[in-house]
Design a protein around this motif. Structure first.
Motif, PDB file in Angstrom:
ATOM      1  N   LYS A   1      37.780  21.454  42.721  1.00 19.97           N
ATOM      2  CA  LYS A   1      38.521  22.470  42.929  1.00 19.97           C
ATOM      3  C   LYS A   1      39.224  22.159  44.492  1.00 19.97           C
ATOM      4  CE  LYS A   1      35.853  25.226  39.783  1.00 19.97           C
ATOM      5  NZ  LYS A   1      34.840  24.072  39.264  1.00 19.97           N
ATOM      6  N   TRP A   2      40.348  22.808  44.405  1.00 21.84           N
ATOM      7  CA  TRP A   2      40.950  22.831  45.624  1.00 21.84           C
ATOM      8  C   TRP A   2      41.665  24.319  45.877  1.00 21.84           C
ATOM      9  CZ3 TRP A   2      46.668  21.498  45.812  1.00 21.84           C
ATOM     10  CH2 TRP A   2      47.244  21.674  47.383  1.00 21.84           C
ATOM     11  N   THR A   3      41.332  25.010  47.151  1.00 22.11           N
ATOM     12  CA  THR A   3      41.993  26.094  47.471  1.00 22.11           C
ATOM     13  C   THR A   3      42.725  25.929  48.740  1.00 22.11           C
ATOM     14  OG1 THR A   3      39.978  27.164  46.223  1.00 22.11           O
ATOM     15  CG2 THR A   3      41.422  28.437  47.720  1.00 22.11           C
ATOM     16  N   SER A   4      43.754  26.450  48.964  1.00 21.75           N
ATOM     17  CA  SER A   4      44.540  26.559  50.216  1.00 21.75           C
ATOM     18  C   SER A   4      45.165  27.850  50.504  1.00 21.75           C
ATOM     19  CB  SER A   4      45.702  25.372  50.045  1.00 21.75           C
ATOM     20  OG  SER A   4      46.225  25.190  51.344  1.00 21.75           O
ATOM     21  N   ILE A   5      45.065  28.426  51.734  1.00 22.26           N
ATOM     22  CA  ILE A   5      45.605  29.427  51.961  1.00 22.26           C
ATOM     23  C   ILE A   5      46.116  29.385  53.332  1.00 22.26           C
ATOM     24  CG2 ILE A   5      43.464  30.672  52.784  1.00 22.26           C
ATOM     25  CD1 ILE A   5      44.483  33.461  51.795  1.00 22.26           C
ATOM     26  N   GLY A   6      47.464  29.627  53.693  1.00 21.48           N
ATOM     27  CA  GLY A   6      48.024  29.846  54.844  1.00 21.48           C
ATOM     28  C   GLY A   6      49.294  30.481  55.227  1.00 21.48           C
ATOM     29  N   ALA A   7      49.857  30.527  56.634  1.00 18.27           N
ATOM     30  CA  ALA A   7      51.102  31.201  56.632  1.00 18.27           C
ATOM     31  C   ALA A   7      51.455  30.744  57.872  1.00 18.27           C
ATOM     32  CB  ALA A   7      50.605  32.682  56.771  1.00 18.27           C
ATOM     33  N   ARG A   8      53.104  30.853  58.126  1.00 17.03           N
ATOM     34  CA  ARG A   8      53.566  30.660  59.138  1.00 17.03           C
ATOM     35  C   ARG A   8      54.472  31.650  59.628  1.00 17.03           C
ATOM     36  NH1 ARG A   8      57.891  25.516  59.611  1.00 17.03           N
ATOM     37  NH2 ARG A   8      56.131  24.545  58.798  1.00 17.03           N
ATOM     38  N   PRO A   9      54.145  32.727  60.393  1.00 12.46           N
ATOM     39  CA  PRO A   9      55.084  33.938  60.868  1.00 12.46           C
ATOM     40  C   PRO A   9      55.861  33.034  62.012  1.00 12.46           C
ATOM     41  CG  PRO A   9      52.775  34.282  61.610  1.00 12.46           C
ATOM     42  CD  PRO A   9      52.880  32.890  60.676  1.00 12.46           C
ATOM     43  N   VAL A  10      56.941  33.641  62.357  1.00 13.83           N
ATOM     44  CA  VAL A  10      57.897  33.292  63.409  1.00 13.83           C
ATOM     45  C   VAL A  10      58.565  34.692  63.879  1.00 13.83           C
ATOM     46  CG1 VAL A  10      60.190  31.987  64.043  1.00 13.83           C
ATOM     47  CG2 VAL A  10      58.616  31.240  62.011  1.00 13.83           C
ATOM     48  N   TYR A  11      58.294  34.624  65.231  1.00 15.93           N
ATOM     49  CA  TYR A  11      59.097  35.912  66.064  1.00 15.93           C
ATOM     50  C   TYR A  11      60.265  35.366  66.761  1.00 15.93           C
ATOM     51  CZ  TYR A  11      59.655  39.814  68.873  1.00 15.93           C
ATOM     52  OH  TYR A  11      59.992  40.892  69.771  1.00 15.93           O
ATOM     53  N   HIS A  12      61.163  35.912  66.632  1.00 12.30           N
ATOM     54  CA  HIS A  12      62.585  35.468  67.119  1.00 12.30           C
ATOM     55  C   HIS A  12      62.974  36.377  68.426  1.00 12.30           C
ATOM     56  CE1 HIS A  12      63.592  33.228  63.346  1.00 12.30           C
ATOM     57  NE2 HIS A  12      62.841  34.069  62.989  1.00 12.30           N
ATOM     58  N   PHE A  13      62.704  35.616  69.580  1.00 13.26           N
ATOM     59  CA  PHE A  13      63.034  36.535  70.777  1.00 13.26           C
ATOM     60  C   PHE A  13      64.405  36.918  70.888  1.00 13.26           C
ATOM     61  CE2 PHE A  13      59.192  34.037  71.474  1.00 13.26           C
ATOM     62  CZ  PHE A  13      58.273  35.072  71.982  1.00 13.26           C
ATOM     63  N   THR A  14      65.349  35.675  70.520  1.00 14.19           N
ATOM     64  CA  THR A  14      66.896  35.808  70.377  1.00 14.19           C
ATOM     65  C   THR A  14      67.248  35.125  69.329  1.00 14.19           C
ATOM     66  OG1 THR A  14      67.245  33.887  71.793  1.00 14.19           O
ATOM     67  CG2 THR A  14      66.826  35.856  73.146  1.00 14.19           C
ATOM     68  N   ASP A  15      68.735  34.873  69.344  1.00 14.37           N
ATOM     69  CA  ASP A  15      69.320  34.426  68.219  1.00 14.37           C
ATOM     70  C   ASP A  15      68.681  32.809  68.197  1.00 14.37           C
ATOM     71  OD1 ASP A  15      70.580  36.504  67.224  1.00 14.37           O
ATOM     72  OD2 ASP A  15      72.653  36.017  68.129  1.00 14.37           O
ATOM     73  N   ASN A  16      68.432  32.264  69.236  1.00 12.18           N
ATOM     74  CA  ASN A  16      68.060  30.940  69.504  1.00 12.18           C
ATOM     75  C   ASN A  16      66.618  30.589  69.734  1.00 12.18           C
ATOM     76  OD1 ASN A  16      71.324  30.877  70.764  1.00 12.18           O
ATOM     77  ND2 ASN A  16      71.054  29.737  68.846  1.00 12.18           N
ATOM     78  N   TYR A  17      65.979  31.418  70.423  1.00 14.60           N
ATOM     79  CA  TYR A  17      64.517  31.186  70.859  1.00 14.60           C
ATOM     80  C   TYR A  17      63.546  32.047  69.956  1.00 14.60           C
ATOM     81  CZ  TYR A  17      66.715  29.081  75.057  1.00 14.60           C
ATOM     82  OH  TYR A  17      67.518  28.302  75.680  1.00 14.60           O
ATOM     83  N   SER A  18      62.580  31.290  69.547  1.00 10.44           N
ATOM     84  CA  SER A  18      61.441  31.770  68.597  1.00 10.44           C
ATOM     85  C   SER A  18      60.098  31.012  68.966  1.00 10.44           C
ATOM     86  CB  SER A  18      61.863  31.659  67.342  1.00 10.44           C
ATOM     87  OG  SER A  18      62.148  30.216  66.854  1.00 10.44           O
ATOM     88  N   LEU A  19      59.044  31.623  68.704  1.00 15.68           N
ATOM     89  CA  LEU A  19      57.771  31.296  68.669  1.00 15.68           C
ATOM     90  C   LEU A  19      57.377  31.001  66.943  1.00 15.68           C
ATOM     91  CD1 LEU A  19      55.230  30.243  70.231  1.00 15.68           C
ATOM     92  CD2 LEU A  19      54.408  32.535  70.215  1.00 15.68           C
ATOM     93  N   ALA A  20      56.882  30.165  66.617  1.00 16.46           N
ATOM     94  CA  ALA A  20      56.356  29.847  65.179  1.00 16.46           C
ATOM     95  C   ALA A  20      54.880  29.544  65.292  1.00 16.46           C
ATOM     96  CB  ALA A  20      57.109  28.510  64.644  1.00 16.46           C
ATOM     97  N   VAL A  21      54.116  30.537  64.669  1.00 19.76           N
ATOM     98  CA  VAL A  21      52.615  30.056  64.522  1.00 19.76           C
ATOM     99  C   VAL A  21      52.053  29.885  63.237  1.00 19.76           C
ATOM    100  CG1 VAL A  21      50.428  31.261  65.097  1.00 19.76           C
ATOM    101  CG2 VAL A  21      52.299  31.825  66.479  1.00 19.76           C
ATOM    102  N   GLU A  22      51.490  28.648  62.880  1.00 18.22           N
ATOM    103  CA  GLU A  22      51.177  28.321  61.406  1.00 18.22           C
ATOM    104  C   GLU A  22      49.399  28.165  61.458  1.00 18.22           C
ATOM    105  OE1 GLU A  22      53.231  25.540  58.681  1.00 18.22           O
ATOM    106  OE2 GLU A  22      51.637  24.482  59.386  1.00 18.22           O
ATOM    107  N   LEU A  23      48.862  28.920  60.626  1.00 19.48           N
ATOM    108  CA  LEU A  23      47.461  28.786  60.422  1.00 19.48           C
ATOM    109  C   LEU A  23      47.201  28.492  58.915  1.00 19.48           C
ATOM    110  CD1 LEU A  23      44.617  29.379  61.039  1.00 19.48           C
ATOM    111  CD2 LEU A  23      44.849  31.798  60.605  1.00 19.48           C
ATOM    112  N   GLY A  24      46.622  27.632  58.649  1.00 23.16           N
ATOM    113  CA  GLY A  24      46.333  26.920  57.207  1.00 23.16           C
ATOM    114  C   GLY A  24      44.951  26.566  56.998  1.00 23.16           C
ATOM    115  N   HIS A  25      44.251  26.981  55.866  1.00 24.89           N
ATOM    116  CA  HIS A  25      42.802  26.483  55.477  1.00 24.89           C
ATOM    117  C   HIS A  25      42.716  26.063  54.074  1.00 24.89           C
ATOM    118  CE1 HIS A  25      38.487  26.613  55.864  1.00 24.89           C
ATOM    119  NE2 HIS A  25      38.593  27.410  54.802  1.00 24.89           N
ATOM    120  N   ASP A  26      42.200  24.781  54.167  1.00 22.80           N
ATOM    121  CA  ASP A  26      41.949  24.225  52.847  1.00 22.80           C
ATOM    122  C   ASP A  26      40.585  23.837  52.379  1.00 22.80           C
ATOM    123  OD1 ASP A  26      44.647  23.319  51.707  1.00 22.80           O
ATOM    124  OD2 ASP A  26      44.604  22.475  53.848  1.00 22.80           O
ATOM    125  N   ILE A  27      39.930  23.843  51.304  1.00 21.80           N
ATOM    126  CA  ILE A  27      38.669  23.797  51.158  1.00 21.80           C
ATOM    127  C   ILE A  27      38.725  23.107  49.508  1.00 21.80           C
ATOM    128  CG2 ILE A  27      36.597  24.656  50.071  1.00 21.80           C
ATOM    129  CD1 ILE A  27      37.410  27.443  51.265  1.00 21.80           C
TER     130      ILE A  27
END
Length: 406
Positions: free
Chosen positions: A302-328
């Motif tokens: 059995k394989w379970t996976s859950i995760g997300a990648r939110p992105v915060y856009h400071f301007t039209d060209n600059y952003s910060l992406a954060v990705e958290l993922g967990h697999d079992i």
């Protein structure tokens, strides 16, 4: 094939297509995809990439250790007075390790087909016919590069047939054994799409039946089938939600196509969920959940996976992406393996959308896993005790990456 091939390939393809395009006085289209970069691990050496044994995908951000590219050339070769068109499509893909300033690679022809559009009247007024090698209506989760529904290869088909309440597509796709010309299977793929079930929501129903076509004296293969029900909800906070439930048996107990090495009793049940949002404001992102219960050669996991990648856009060209993922991964009779990966990536991109590309990234990735994951890992890989992190069950990488499609 070597680097000389890669240099001459685009010109050769363009020359071949230009002969047909010239007859129709239509331009040649050029598209593609690339990603490349470099980095180092916290223990030195090249960047490490973290994936769990038994999981069918990994979380991509700050976790891709190769240069990969696809070059796509195509164009209309003919257009009839009644509106029927013939289009040539080609795509070559290559993947290489990120070492020095030159590399050798064996490119792969992933697509080489011709599509005839608007082939008839009535239900076939907007229908298409195709023959050749093709990425066939693949469905994937972008942040994990997980193609959960993928029946691609050399084949032929009809699609976009208007039944009123649904659009019908039929394809027949071949799978053959490169080492044994007598072993071959055919996948018959039926799909009913565009079935309206709620506002901005629609169903796609898929039935794939695998047919054995071995020649006399060939090693045996199994038939099989794959059933898919997928619901897509559009207009959701500027994005969409897509959920798919699949059941596969025998040679189709995978993500589509024909597995020549599968047994007749192999089976899989899979639920795949993804949501992508781009609400008004500075945020965008994608999340995913996968649950898979699979049995291969009488052994289940059995394989379970859950995760997300939110992105915060400071301007039209600059952003910060954060990705958290967990697999079992829980193998039958064995200890559960788990892997958690977290990445921070400041980005410079061509726009303020989740899909804006090109994007230039710096990244820092931290991963943690357990002893069971370490024991199951391939030798010399990041999670293995013989890898760069040795007996540790955590490690990190940092570096830079570019990704683009056009």
């Amino acid at each position: 094939m070597n680097k000389h091939f890669l240099k001459t390939l685009p010109a050769a393809v363009a020359l071949a297509l230009s002969a047909s395009a010239a007859q129709a006085a239509l331009p040649i289209d050029f598209g593609g995809y690339i990603r490349s970069g470099f980095g180092t691990s916290s223990e030195g050496g090249k960047e490490a990439c973290f994936g769990l044994a038994g999981a069918s995908s990994k979380y991509r951000l700050g976790n891709e250790c190769e240069t990969y590219g696809e070059l796509k050339f195509g164009g209309e070769a003919f257009k009839a007075a009644n509106g029927t068109t013939f289009r040539i499509n080609t795509l070559v893909a290559f993947s290489v390790n990120q070492n020095q300033d030159w590399e050798q690679s064996d490119p792969s022809w992933r697509e080489m087909n011709v599509v005839a559009d608007k082939i008839g009247t009535g239900a076939f007024a907007e229908a298409r016919a195709w023959v050749g090698k093709r990425y066939y209506d693949r469905q994937d989760v972008h942040i994990t590069d997980y193609y959960f529904w993928n029946n691609s290869g050399p084949g032929a088909g009809l699609e976009n047939i208007d039944l009123g309440a649904a659009k019908l597509a039929y394809a027949i796709v071949r799978t053959a054994d490169d080492g044994d010309s007598k072993r071959m299977g055919l996948s018959h793929d039926l799909r009913f799409s565009g079935i309206k079930v709620n506002p901005d929501g629609e169903l796609t129903l898929g039935l794939q039946f695998n047919q054995k076509r071995n020649a006399q004296g060939a090693a045996p293969i199994a038939s099989g089938h794959l059933l898919t029900v997928m619901h897509t909800q559009g207009n959701l906070l500027g994005g969409f939600n897509k959920v798919a439930l699949q059941y596969g048996k025998g040679s189709a107990a995978n993500t589509g196509g024909f597995s020549l090495g599968a047994g007749k009793d192999d089976k899989v049940v899979r639920l795949t969920e993804q949501i992508m949002i781009q609400p008004k404001g500075a945020w965008s992102g994608m999340g995913t959940f996968v649950y898979e219960d699979k049995e291969t050669a009488g052994v289940s996991s059995k394989w379970t996976s859950i995760g997300a990648r939110p992105v915060y856009h400071f301007t039209d060209n600059y952003s910060l992406a954060v990705e958290l993922g967990h697999d079992i991964v829980k193998p039958e009779g064995g200890e559960s393996r788990n892997l958690t990966k977290l990445t921070f990536a400041p980005q410079l991109s061509a726009g303020n959308s989740f899909w804006s590309r090109p994007v230039l990234r710096a990244f820092y990735t931290y991963a943690k896993w357990n002893k069971a994951a370490q024991s199951a890992a391939a030798a010399e890989s990041a999670l293995s005790s013989t890898g760069v992190f040795g007996g540790k069950t955590n490690g990190s990488s940092m570096g830079f990456q570019v990704e683009s499609w056009w």
